[in-house]
Design a protein around this motif. Structure first.
Motif, PDB file in Angstrom:
ATOM      1  N   VAL A 737      17.714  37.900  48.880  1.00  0.00           N
ATOM      2  CA  VAL A 737      17.341  37.187  50.171  1.00  0.00           C
ATOM      3  C   VAL A 737      16.735  38.230  50.927  1.00  0.00           C
ATOM      4  O   VAL A 737      15.954  38.035  51.876  1.00  0.00           O
ATOM      5  CB  VAL A 737      18.687  36.816  50.826  1.00  0.00           C
ATOM      6  N   LEU A 738      17.339  39.646  51.118  1.00  0.00           N
ATOM      7  CA  LEU A 738      16.883  40.568  52.018  1.00  0.00           C
ATOM      8  C   LEU A 738      15.229  40.791  51.668  1.00  0.00           C
ATOM      9  O   LEU A 738      14.525  41.076  52.364  1.00  0.00           O
ATOM     10  CB  LEU A 738      17.459  41.744  51.625  1.00  0.00           C
ATOM     11  N   LEU A 739      14.929  40.567  50.200  1.00  0.00           N
ATOM     12  CA  LEU A 739      13.338  41.165  49.862  1.00  0.00           C
ATOM     13  C   LEU A 739      12.551  40.077  50.247  1.00  0.00           C
ATOM     14  O   LEU A 739      11.286  40.449  50.409  1.00  0.00           O
ATOM     15  CB  LEU A 739      13.565  41.619  48.227  1.00  0.00           C
ATOM     16  N   GLU A 740      13.190  38.923  50.059  1.00  0.00           N
ATOM     17  CA  GLU A 740      12.039  37.757  50.379  1.00  0.00           C
ATOM     18  C   GLU A 740      11.735  37.467  51.873  1.00  0.00           C
ATOM     19  O   GLU A 740      10.733  37.184  52.168  1.00  0.00           O
ATOM     20  CB  GLU A 740      12.781  36.577  49.883  1.00  0.00           C
ATOM     21  N   ARG A 749      20.458  38.171  59.383  1.00  0.00           N
ATOM     22  CA  ARG A 749      21.609  38.112  58.504  1.00  0.00           C
ATOM     23  C   ARG A 749      21.746  38.812  57.270  1.00  0.00           C
ATOM     24  O   ARG A 749      22.970  39.466  56.922  1.00  0.00           O
ATOM     25  CB  ARG A 749      21.749  36.401  58.238  1.00  0.00           C
ATOM     26  N   ALA A 750      20.845  38.844  56.623  1.00  0.00           N
ATOM     27  CA  ALA A 750      20.601  39.597  55.379  1.00  0.00           C
ATOM     28  C   ALA A 750      20.867  41.033  55.582  1.00  0.00           C
ATOM     29  O   ALA A 750      21.737  41.903  54.779  1.00  0.00           O
ATOM     30  CB  ALA A 750      19.426  39.303  54.436  1.00  0.00           C
ATOM     31  N   VAL A 751      20.320  41.709  56.487  1.00  0.00           N
ATOM     32  CA  VAL A 751      20.457  43.276  56.717  1.00  0.00           C
ATOM     33  C   VAL A 751      21.997  43.445  57.225  1.00  0.00           C
ATOM     34  O   VAL A 751      22.467  44.328  56.644  1.00  0.00           O
ATOM     35  CB  VAL A 751      19.591  43.576  57.843  1.00  0.00           C
ATOM     36  N   TRP A 752      22.517  42.510  57.894  1.00  0.00           N
ATOM     37  CA  TRP A 752      23.985  42.705  58.363  1.00  0.00           C
ATOM     38  C   TRP A 752      24.751  42.923  56.995  1.00  0.00           C
ATOM     39  O   TRP A 752      25.782  43.624  56.810  1.00  0.00           O
ATOM     40  CB  TRP A 752      24.289  41.409  59.035  1.00  0.00           C
ATOM     41  N   VAL A 753      24.807  41.567  56.156  1.00  0.00           N
ATOM     42  CA  VAL A 753      25.526  41.777  55.069  1.00  0.00           C
ATOM     43  C   VAL A 753      25.279  42.709  53.823  1.00  0.00           C
ATOM     44  O   VAL A 753      26.114  43.514  53.428  1.00  0.00           O
ATOM     45  CB  VAL A 753      25.104  40.274  54.194  1.00  0.00           C
ATOM     46  N   VAL A 754      23.867  43.284  53.932  1.00  0.00           N
ATOM     47  CA  VAL A 754      23.646  44.450  52.790  1.00  0.00           C
ATOM     48  C   VAL A 754      24.194  45.630  53.366  1.00  0.00           C
ATOM     49  O   VAL A 754      24.741  46.538  52.804  1.00  0.00           O
ATOM     50  CB  VAL A 754      22.018  44.471  52.767  1.00  0.00           C
ATOM     51  N   LEU A 777      14.661  47.391  54.140  1.00  0.00           N
ATOM     52  CA  LEU A 777      15.384  48.076  55.016  1.00  0.00           C
ATOM     53  C   LEU A 777      14.680  48.945  56.018  1.00  0.00           C
ATOM     54  O   LEU A 777      14.829  48.829  57.131  1.00  0.00           O
ATOM     55  CB  LEU A 777      16.427  49.048  54.468  1.00  0.00           C
ATOM     56  N   VAL A 778      13.487  49.584  55.394  1.00  0.00           N
ATOM     57  CA  VAL A 778      12.657  50.203  56.420  1.00  0.00           C
ATOM     58  C   VAL A 778      11.966  49.350  57.379  1.00  0.00           C
ATOM     59  O   VAL A 778      11.785  49.753  58.421  1.00  0.00           O
ATOM     60  CB  VAL A 778      11.615  51.363  55.449  1.00  0.00           C
ATOM     61  N   ASP A 779      11.274  48.283  56.517  1.00  0.00           N
ATOM     62  CA  ASP A 779      10.654  47.230  57.156  1.00  0.00           C
ATOM     63  C   ASP A 779      11.397  46.839  58.606  1.00  0.00           C
ATOM     64  O   ASP A 779      10.931  46.880  59.675  1.00  0.00           O
ATOM     65  CB  ASP A 779      10.062  46.251  56.354  1.00  0.00           C
ATOM     66  N   GLN A 790      19.325  48.707  64.639  1.00  0.00           N
ATOM     67  CA  GLN A 790      20.589  49.697  64.511  1.00  0.00           C
ATOM     68  C   GLN A 790      21.420  49.455  63.238  1.00  0.00           C
ATOM     69  O   GLN A 790      21.643  50.538  62.597  1.00  0.00           O
ATOM     70  CB  GLN A 790      21.418  49.190  65.803  1.00  0.00           C
ATOM     71  N   ILE A 791      21.485  47.982  62.994  1.00  0.00           N
ATOM     72  CA  ILE A 791      22.075  47.909  61.730  1.00  0.00           C
ATOM     73  C   ILE A 791      21.371  48.362  60.301  1.00  0.00           C
ATOM     74  O   ILE A 791      22.028  48.978  59.222  1.00  0.00           O
ATOM     75  CB  ILE A 791      22.504  46.387  61.464  1.00  0.00           C
ATOM     76  N   ALA A 792      20.024  48.286  60.334  1.00  0.00           N
ATOM     77  CA  ALA A 792      19.149  48.702  59.167  1.00  0.00           C
ATOM     78  C   ALA A 792      19.366  50.295  59.146  1.00  0.00           C
ATOM     79  O   ALA A 792      19.290  50.699  58.072  1.00  0.00           O
ATOM     80  CB  ALA A 792      17.926  48.293  59.483  1.00  0.00           C
TER      81      ALA A 792
END
Length: 813
Positions: A737-740, A749-754, A777-779, A790-792
């Motif tokens: 989900v993060l990648l897509e 939402r995906a960054v938070w969960v990851v 994550l860098v993106d 901040q979360i990333a």
């Protein structure tokens, strides 16, 4: 005598018939009567210079052939050269032949008269009919002889013969007898003869049908008989069917078509043709007929039941003409045009044709005009119906100017006028005008204009009041309108429903009716679903009125298959689930909501609804409801009560042992159950939510991910939550989900969960080698909103992509 008439006569081939009939005479035929060239009795005998006599037409042809071939001009009989081509009429011979012919034809008709009965042999009847044909074809004046001899009724009687050959020959004979003879046609039309001929149109034998069509075609040339033919039940229906038949021969189809063209002279026939699918004559009359005819044809068009393809054709053919009549005709003509346009506009594609033909402006004028030239209320109702039809066709009506300064139907003044009419007319027009507003609020380009006009006119309360009217159509239209408005003025509608006694109850009563699933029920559920989900006052009122128990019952019955098979079941179920989910938004503020969820097992129901494949909205709302329930699990989990330490343990803590309590929830660290605390783990919902992460609808994915993220909240055991996701094989789907990164909300939402997952060293170590996750994550670190960046940053620290001592963003907890 050259021939005799007896029963042994063989009719022979058609090419020989005229010769045989020519040679059939009662009196002897003299050689002087016969032309040496044609071998037939002469009609116009002429004599050459050498005294030889020939038929004028035949000898003239001989002379012409001699000239054209360059031969000498000779007598065809003696072959001696002629000095002149002069032809002298043999008047005496011609008179003698005529007298002889009349005597013989009279005798032949007399013999035919004696043979035309059911007791005669087939050959005698056929010969009699052929004889009559031959006599009529020889001379038009002979037809009156046949008429005076009363032979026409006798020929008609032969239509009842058991012999197919006789019936066919009788039809053929009648056609010859009446051809270009009005008196004979009139005699034939007496009684039920025409009805008998029409019956032959449906006979199995194609020859009989062909002869019957040919006879009807001849009769239809008489305007006086057109009405009679059309008045026979089924005549026009059968003829119309024959023109479109693939089984009839070309000649029959052509004759049927020509017959119908002749029958168009009578207005009643034109109406019948239209009723039976041949519309062009009626449309032609509307286009080209005198005003009275246009009026009557337009009126009849309004009464016809047309299929959708025909409506489009009619709209293209006469739409502009009907609109012109509607604008400029007398009141009666306008009424006829309006009713026809009402019929045509009931199909979306034909409505669009009418819009392009310019129907909007005159319709609006008819509705808004007051004074001497205004339409009576019954016709305003028709105008409102047409306007509702065209507005609901899907055409961009906002692009059509209908007033000064490029005003359109959704301009504020026009919407105000519509609202004013709704408040000052009766239920039938109110219903249609509400349907107009329904159409205007179905597209994003126009709904905001209508919303603004409703708010500026203070019409919200007036529109909500229609929920309680007794007329169902009016009630449905109002609910559908409020449903369309609710995404844009939900709080106003919620306030109105709370503030008006009985209106919310009416919506709930509509939803709970056990009469199948109607459009009204689907609209009522949709309206309640669109109201602000966090409006605690509205939810409390619904709790007090027992609304949620009724909704649960309906959802369960649909899931169990007790209610199905209607086209409104999907929007109804989607609306019910959304309404039911609103109870999960007030769990922390409303103990009765928690009690309801426990009593009726709502958590289990929403988990079951996750599996309604093909209903994306149901899956999305169910996942969102499970998120709310799971959030409340932290407050509802019963934490264990540890036993008090003994005296020794109190004095010497080093000698005490920590109590071990089994059976606790790994994530919530207490006693959990699906029914009491809505625990996703206890309800085995995690696998089902993980499965939805692969859904094609990003909103479903986002809702499922949000529900799963409750297992990683601060007030739960995050390490155990990660372990639960690992066991459900959810780590890779979450990373995918993060990648897509389909939408910004989903990425957030995906960054938070990851980031929560990467707090586990084993996962962080494995992910650190995945360049795709690092890139994602860098993106997010570079381009997302402040909180997500901040979360990333923290997530990148977990995988050693950013040094732990760096702090690009201030710590926000």
């Amino acid at each position: 005598m050259a021939g005799s008439w007896d029963g042994s006569y063989d009719p022979g081939s058609p090419s020989d018939e005229s010769y045989h009939l020519e040679r059939m005479h009662i009196e002897p035929i003299y050689d002087a009567f016969v032309c040496p060239l044609t071998k037939h009795v002469m009609r116009d005998p002429v004599t050459l210079e050498n005294g030889q006599t020939f038929e004028r037409e035949a000898i003239e042809k001989w002379f012409k052939e001699c000239n054209e071939s360059g031969r000498k001009l000779v007598c065809p009989l003696t072959l001696k050269e002629l000095k002149s081509t002069d032809l002298n009429p043999s008047i005496a011979l011609r008179n003698t032949i005529e007298e002889w012919t009349i005597r013989n034809e009279t005798a032949q008709l007399d013999m035919a008269r004696r043979s035309l009965n059911m007791g005669s042999s087939e050959n005698d009847v056929l010969l009699s009919l052929k004889s009559i044909q031959h006599i009529c074809q020889k001379n038009q004046s002979n037809k009156h002889v046949v008429r005076n001899a009363d032979l026409i009724p006798m020929i008609v009687d032969m239509l009842k013969s058991s012999s197919r050959k006789v019936r066919c020959k009788a039809l053929e004979t009648l056609q010859i007898v009446v051809e270009e003879d009005a008196d004979n046609k009139a005699i034939l039309a007496e009684g039920d003869t025409v009805r008998t001929i029409v019956k032959f149109l449906s006979h199995e034998q194609s020859k009989e049908r062909e002869e019957a069509v040919s006879l009807l075609y001849e009769l239809s040339k008489s305007e006086a008989l057109c009405e009679k033919i059309g008045s026979i039940n089924g005549a026009i229906l059968i003829l119309v069917g024959m023109t479109s038949s693939n089984s009839e021969n070309v000649l029959t189809v052509e004759k049927a078509d020509k017959t119908l063209e002749n029958l168009e002279k009578c207005e009643n026939n034109v109406r019948q043709m239209a009723e039976n699918g041949r519309l062009q004559p009626l449309l032609t009359q509307i286009l080209e007929g005198p005003p009275e005819t246009k009026h009557s044809m337009a009126a009849y068009l309004g009464e016809l039941v047309l299929n959708n393809d025909v409506k489009v054709y009619v709209a293209r053919t006469v739409g502009a003409s009907l609109i012109d009549i509607m604008k400029t005709g007398s009141m009666q003509s306008r009424e006829a045009a309006l009713k026809a346009l009402n019929q045509i506009s009931s199909y979306e594609a034909s409505s669009k044709v009418l819009i392009e033909a310019g129907i909007l402006l005159p319709l609006v004028k008819d509705l808004f005009t007051v004074g001497a030239n205004q339409l009576p209320m019954r016709l305003k109702e028709v105008s409102a119906t047409i306007l509702a039809n065209v507005v609901n066709s899907g055409y961009d009506v906002d692009s059509i100017p209908i007033g000064p300064d490029h005003q359109t139907l959704v301009s504020e003044d026009n919407v105000h006028n519509l609202l004013h009419l709704i408040s000052n007319t009766g239920p039938p027009i109110e219903c249609k005008l509400l349907q107009v507003l329904v159409g205007l609020t179905t597209t994003p380009t126009t709904v905001l204009n209508v919303v603004a006009a409703i708010k500026s006119s203070g019409a919200t309360i007036s529109l909500v009041q229609f929920i309680e009217v007794p007329q169902k159509d009016l009630r449905v239209a109002s609910i559908k309108l409020l449903q369309n408005l609710s995404p844009h003025m939900g709080q106003e509608l919620a306030d109105a429903l709370r503030g008006m006694v009985g209106h919310l109850s009416s919506l709930i009563r509509i939803i709970s009716e056990n009469t199948g699933i109607s459009e009204e029920q689907a609209a009522a559920a949709g309206l309640l679903a669109e109201l602000p989900e966090r409006d605690l006052g509205l939810t409390r009122q619904m709790l007090d009125e027992g609304a949620f128990q009724l909704i649960i019952s309906r959802v369960v019955k649909i899931r169990q298959g007790e209610i199905r098979g209607t086209r409104f079941v999907t929007p109804f179920l989607e609306g019910l689930v959304r309404v039911l989910a609103r109870v999960t938004f007030v769990l922390s503020d409303e103990p009765d909501a928690v009690a309801l969820c426990r009593e009726h097992g709502l958590a289990a129901l929403f988990i079951e609804l996750l599996q309604t494949n093909g209903l994306d909205n149901v899956q999305m709302v169910s996942a969102a409801a499970l998120e709310n329930l799971s959030q409340e699990s932290k407050n509802l989990t019963r934490l264990p009560e540890l036993p008090a330490p003994g005296v020794c343990a109190a004095i010497f803590p080093c000698f005490s042992k920590q109590a071990v309590i089994t059976g606790l929830c790994r994530v919530h660290r207490g006693t959990c159950s699906l029914r009491e605390s809505f625990c996703l783990l206890e309800g085995q919902a995690v696998h089902k939510l993980v499965a939805l992460l692969d859904h094609t609808n990003e909103k479903v994915v986002e809702a499922a991910l949000a529900a799963l993220s409750t297992l990683l909240d601060d007030r739960v055991d995050i390490e155990q939550g990660v372990q639960v996701l690992c066991e459900a094989e959810g780590i890779k789907p979450i990373l995918d989900v993060l990648l897509e990164k389909q939408t910004e909300n989903l990425r957030r939402r995906a960054v938070w969960v990851v980031e929560r997952l990467l707090r586990t060293d084993d996962i962080a170590y494995e992910v650190s080698g995945d360049q795709n996750v690092s890139t994602a994550l860098v993106d997010a670190f570079h381009h997302a909103d402040y909180r997500t960046r901040q979360i990333a940053e923290r997530a990148l620290k977990h995988v050693d992509k950013i040094p732990n001592f760096s702090g690009i963003f201030p710590n926000m907890g």
